[in-house]
Design a protein around this motif. Structure first.
Motif, mmCIF file in Angstrom:
data_model
loop_
_atom_site.group_PDB
_atom_site.id
_atom_site.type_symbol
_atom_site.label_atom_id
_atom_site.label_comp_id
_atom_site.label_asym_id
_atom_site.label_seq_id
_atom_site.Cartn_x
_atom_site.Cartn_y
_atom_site.Cartn_z
ATOM 1 N N LYS A 126 -71.012 -75.997 -55.547
ATOM 2 C CA LYS A 126 -71.936 -76.632 -54.597
ATOM 3 C C LYS A 126 -71.933 -78.139 -54.757
ATOM 4 O O LYS A 126 -71.975 -78.666 -55.871
ATOM 5 C CB LYS A 126 -73.357 -76.102 -54.818
ATOM 6 N N GLY A 127 -71.873 -78.824 -53.625
ATOM 7 C CA GLY A 127 -71.874 -80.273 -53.636
ATOM 8 C C GLY A 127 -70.507 -80.888 -53.839
ATOM 9 O O GLY A 127 -70.332 -82.100 -53.670
ATOM 10 N N ARG A 128 -69.510 -80.065 -54.192
ATOM 11 C CA ARG A 128 -68.152 -80.579 -54.408
ATOM 12 C C ARG A 128 -67.150 -79.979 -53.417
ATOM 13 O O ARG A 128 -66.197 -80.660 -53.014
ATOM 14 C CB ARG A 128 -67.680 -80.264 -55.832
ATOM 15 N N PHE A 129 -67.337 -78.726 -53.048
ATOM 16 C CA PHE A 129 -66.424 -78.044 -52.135
ATOM 17 C C PHE A 129 -67.098 -77.858 -50.775
ATOM 18 O O PHE A 129 -68.312 -77.652 -50.694
ATOM 19 C CB PHE A 129 -66.043 -76.667 -52.674
ATOM 20 N N THR A 130 -66.282 -77.899 -49.729
ATOM 21 C CA THR A 130 -66.772 -77.655 -48.382
ATOM 22 C C THR A 130 -65.835 -76.690 -47.677
ATOM 23 O O THR A 130 -64.623 -76.949 -47.592
ATOM 24 C CB THR A 130 -66.866 -78.957 -47.576
ATOM 25 N N ILE A 131 -66.393 -75.593 -47.170
ATOM 26 C CA ILE A 131 -65.614 -74.639 -46.401
ATOM 27 C C ILE A 131 -65.858 -74.892 -44.916
ATOM 28 O O ILE A 131 -66.986 -75.193 -44.505
ATOM 29 C CB ILE A 131 -65.957 -73.183 -46.787
ATOM 30 N N SER A 132 -64.803 -74.816 -44.120
ATOM 31 C CA SER A 132 -64.929 -74.998 -42.682
ATOM 32 C C SER A 132 -63.906 -74.099 -41.998
ATOM 33 O O SER A 132 -62.962 -73.615 -42.637
ATOM 34 C CB SER A 132 -64.714 -76.458 -42.296
ATOM 35 N N GLY A 133 -64.118 -73.902 -40.710
ATOM 36 C CA GLY A 133 -63.220 -73.011 -39.995
ATOM 37 C C GLY A 133 -62.912 -73.510 -38.605
ATOM 38 O O GLY A 133 -63.676 -74.299 -38.036
ATOM 39 N N ASP A 134 -61.790 -73.055 -38.096
ATOM 40 C CA ASP A 134 -61.387 -73.330 -36.716
ATOM 41 C C ASP A 134 -61.168 -71.970 -36.069
ATOM 42 O O ASP A 134 -60.122 -71.335 -36.272
ATOM 43 C CB ASP A 134 -60.112 -74.169 -36.701
ATOM 44 N N ASN A 135 -62.163 -71.518 -35.290
ATOM 45 C CA ASN A 135 -62.080 -70.181 -34.699
ATOM 46 C C ASN A 135 -60.884 -70.045 -33.744
ATOM 47 O O ASN A 135 -60.255 -68.991 -33.676
ATOM 48 C CB ASN A 135 -63.364 -69.851 -33.951
#
Length: 121
Positions: A64-73
């Motif tokens: 938490k606070g270091r990694f970011t998950i994101s997506g492109d549907n």
């Protein structure tokens, strides 16, 4: 046939950053959610982060606070931006998806082949 293909792993110094990508392919109809897991040598596989189709996210306390998950549907792709990396982040990172395809109309669990992330000076 459904495939999850990861990319973006490598060697990075402590404090550095890496961005992992995972693309799902294979006549996909719908993705319920995608996730990243990791497995360090001698340890069990652990959940790192998840993202739902609607964009809701979850993170393990350790990232938490270091990694970011994101997506492109539109691209059936999930990303993991990893910042402030620590030696303890060293592991094989696996992409996971729960999805259904034309060939398998019920939701099933799929895994990528894994990509190595090594954090070392």
């Amino acid at each position: 046939q459904v495939q999850l293909v990861e990319s973006g792993g490598g060697l990075v110094q402590p404090g550095g950053s890496l961005r992992l990508s995972c693309a799902a392919s294979g006549s996909i109809v719908s993705i319920n959610f995608m996730a990243w897991y990791r497995q360090a040598p001698g340890k069990q596989r652990e959940l790192v982060a998840t993202i739902t189709r609607g964009g809701s996210t979850y993170y393990a306390d350790s990232v938490k606070g270091r990694f970011t998950i994101s997506g492109d549907n539109a691209k059936n792709t999930v990303y993991l931006q990893m910042n402030s990396l620590k030696p303890e982040d060293t592991a094989v990172y696996y992409c996971n998806a729960v999805l259904r395809s034309i060939a398998t109309p019920t939701f099933r669990n799929y895994w990528g082949q894994g990509t190595q992330v090594t954090v070392s000076s």
